[in-house]
Enzyme design. Structure first.
Site, mmCIF file in Angstrom:
data_model
loop_
_atom_site.group_PDB
_atom_site.id
_atom_site.type_symbol
_atom_site.label_atom_id
_atom_site.label_comp_id
_atom_site.label_asym_id
_atom_site.label_seq_id
_atom_site.Cartn_x
_atom_site.Cartn_y
_atom_site.Cartn_z
ATOM 1 N N ASP A 29 143.751 59.266 126.991
ATOM 2 C CA ASP A 29 144.232 59.087 128.365
ATOM 3 C C ASP A 29 145.649 59.656 128.494
ATOM 4 O O ASP A 29 146.500 59.413 127.635
ATOM 5 C CB ASP A 29 144.213 57.593 128.731
ATOM 6 C CG ASP A 29 144.334 57.370 130.231
ATOM 7 O OD1 ASP A 29 145.335 57.817 130.826
ATOM 8 O OD2 ASP A 29 143.430 56.746 130.808
ATOM 9 N N ILE A 30 145.874 60.405 129.552
ATOM 10 C CA ILE A 30 147.162 61.081 129.736
ATOM 11 C C ILE A 30 148.268 60.118 130.219
ATOM 12 O O ILE A 30 149.454 60.409 130.089
ATOM 13 C CB ILE A 30 146.983 62.281 130.703
ATOM 14 C CG1 ILE A 30 148.031 63.354 130.457
ATOM 15 C CG2 ILE A 30 146.972 61.851 132.140
ATOM 16 C CD1 ILE A 30 147.762 64.649 131.220
ATOM 17 N N ASN A 53 135.731 50.739 135.426
ATOM 18 C CA ASN A 53 135.985 50.430 136.836
ATOM 19 C C ASN A 53 134.959 51.104 137.746
ATOM 20 O O ASN A 53 134.641 52.280 137.536
ATOM 21 C CB ASN A 53 137.384 50.913 137.225
ATOM 22 C CG ASN A 53 138.486 50.230 136.417
ATOM 23 O OD1 ASN A 53 138.376 49.061 136.075
ATOM 24 N ND2 ASN A 53 139.542 50.967 136.110
ATOM 25 N N GLN A 87 139.058 52.060 140.472
ATOM 26 C CA GLN A 87 138.541 53.360 140.011
ATOM 27 C C GLN A 87 139.274 54.472 140.744
ATOM 28 O O GLN A 87 139.203 54.576 141.971
ATOM 29 C CB GLN A 87 137.028 53.478 140.246
ATOM 30 C CG GLN A 87 136.463 54.779 139.676
ATOM 31 C CD GLN A 87 134.948 54.923 139.835
ATOM 32 O OE1 GLN A 87 134.298 54.105 140.495
ATOM 33 N NE2 GLN A 87 134.401 55.968 139.248
ATOM 34 N N VAL A 88 139.992 55.282 139.994
ATOM 35 C CA VAL A 88 140.780 56.374 140.564
ATOM 36 C C VAL A 88 140.032 57.696 140.397
ATOM 37 O O VAL A 88 140.001 58.515 141.312
ATOM 38 C CB VAL A 88 142.172 56.438 139.886
ATOM 39 C CG1 VAL A 88 142.940 57.669 140.352
ATOM 40 C CG2 VAL A 88 142.975 55.168 140.170
ATOM 41 N N HIS A 144 133.284 56.505 133.658
ATOM 42 C CA HIS A 144 133.967 56.533 132.360
ATOM 43 C C HIS A 144 134.239 55.133 131.850
ATOM 44 O O HIS A 144 134.326 54.182 132.630
ATOM 45 C CB HIS A 144 135.294 57.303 132.451
ATOM 46 C CG HIS A 144 136.238 56.763 133.491
ATOM 47 N ND1 HIS A 144 136.121 57.074 134.835
ATOM 48 C CD2 HIS A 144 137.293 55.929 133.394
ATOM 49 C CE1 HIS A 144 137.078 56.448 135.508
ATOM 50 N NE2 HIS A 144 137.784 55.740 134.659
ATOM 51 N N PHE A 145 134.370 55.053 130.542
ATOM 52 C CA PHE A 145 134.854 53.835 129.887
ATOM 53 C C PHE A 145 136.273 54.083 129.394
ATOM 54 O O PHE A 145 136.588 55.185 128.946
ATOM 55 C CB PHE A 145 134.011 53.494 128.651
ATOM 56 C CG PHE A 145 132.677 52.885 128.960
ATOM 57 C CD1 PHE A 145 132.566 51.528 129.258
ATOM 58 C CD2 PHE A 145 131.520 53.654 128.892
ATOM 59 C CE1 PHE A 145 131.319 50.962 129.517
ATOM 60 C CE2 PHE A 145 130.279 53.087 129.150
ATOM 61 C CZ PHE A 145 130.173 51.739 129.465
ATOM 62 N N HIS A 146 137.086 53.044 129.449
ATOM 63 C CA HIS A 146 138.381 53.044 128.770
ATOM 64 C C HIS A 146 138.228 52.246 127.470
ATOM 65 O O HIS A 146 137.588 51.188 127.470
ATOM 66 C CB HIS A 146 139.437 52.280 129.578
ATOM 67 C CG HIS A 146 139.786 52.851 130.904
ATOM 68 N ND1 HIS A 146 140.988 53.475 131.145
ATOM 69 C CD2 HIS A 146 139.121 52.873 132.090
ATOM 70 C CE1 HIS A 146 141.050 53.842 132.418
ATOM 71 N NE2 HIS A 146 139.917 53.491 133.016
HETATM 72 P P1 AMP Z 1 140.246 54.743 136.461
HETATM 73 O O1 AMP Z 1 141.340 53.998 137.165
HETATM 74 O O2 AMP Z 1 139.305 53.826 135.724
HETATM 75 O O3 AMP Z 1 139.533 55.726 137.367
HETATM 76 O O4 AMP Z 1 141.003 55.533 135.311
HETATM 77 C C1 AMP Z 1 141.180 56.902 135.284
HETATM 78 C C2 AMP Z 1 142.011 57.196 134.057
HETATM 79 O O5 AMP Z 1 142.015 58.599 133.845
HETATM 80 C C3 AMP Z 1 143.480 56.762 134.157
HETATM 81 O O6 AMP Z 1 143.786 55.862 133.097
HETATM 82 C C4 AMP Z 1 144.251 58.066 134.049
HETATM 83 O O7 AMP Z 1 145.436 57.934 133.314
HETATM 84 C C5 AMP Z 1 143.266 58.966 133.329
HETATM 85 N N1 AMP Z 1 143.451 60.384 133.581
HETATM 86 C C6 AMP Z 1 143.618 61.007 134.781
HETATM 87 N N2 AMP Z 1 143.762 62.329 134.621
HETATM 88 C C7 AMP Z 1 143.663 62.564 133.290
HETATM 89 C C8 AMP Z 1 143.734 63.729 132.488
HETATM 90 N N3 AMP Z 1 143.932 64.939 133.020
HETATM 91 N N4 AMP Z 1 143.606 63.608 131.143
HETATM 92 C C9 AMP Z 1 143.424 62.387 130.598
HETATM 93 N N5 AMP Z 1 143.331 61.252 131.300
HETATM 94 C C10 AMP Z 1 143.471 61.325 132.624
#
Ligand code: AMP
Ligand code: ZN
Length: 137
Positions: free
Chosen positions: A32-33, A88, A95-96, A101-103
């Protein structure tokens, strides 16, 4: 959201760089970035599905198997005491990125960057019965 504009699809297509830690035919895992902790990892199906309701069961099974494998690997290689597996669905739940995806979020007893606060107030039985009626109805 269209897959063309999706940030995780761009990572899958290698249109933008990422720190890939594992890959197979159906699944990709990368760091994760904006990490909550060192080793915070995202695991995605390579095909674009928006959320858990959209992803086919067989692919979900493949992805969760990789989550288990990588959680075990990270736990073995990195110095942390526990981890949360987070997934999420929909914006209201945080969910952004609209690509399923899973974290995998490493945790330690003394960390403070991630809080999952579950209320400890017990429900009234009639309220539970009412919800149960709606769910089962
Ligand atoms: P969510 O809130 O579950 O949709 O999480 C999306 C995740 O993706 C967040 O933790 C972000 O930090 C991560 N993310 C967004 N863009 C990138 C990227 N280019 N490379 C790696 N992780 C990312
Ligand atoms: Zn996508």
């Amino acid at each position: 959201m269209l897959a063309e504009n999706c940030i995780f699809c761009k990572i899958v297509r290698n249109d933008i760089p990422s720190k890939i830690i594992y890959e197979n035919d159906e699944t990709l895992a990368f760091l994760d970035i904006f990490p909550i902790a060192e080793g915070h990892t995202i695991v995605v199906p390579k095909k674009h599905y928006e959320n858990i309701e959209a992803i086919p069961d067989e692919i979900l099974i493949s992805v969760i198997k990789i989550v288990k494998k990588l959680a075990t690997l990270l736990h073995d290689k990195l110095n942390f005491e526990g981890y949360n597996i987070l997934q999420n669905n929909f914006k209201a739940a945080g969910q952004v990125v609209q690509h399923f995806h899973f974290h995998i979020i490493p945790r330690n007893f003394n960390d403070s960057r991630f809080r999952l606060a579950i209320p400890r107030e017990q429900a009234i039985e009639e309220d539970l019965d009412q919800i149960l009626k709606i769910i089962k109805g």
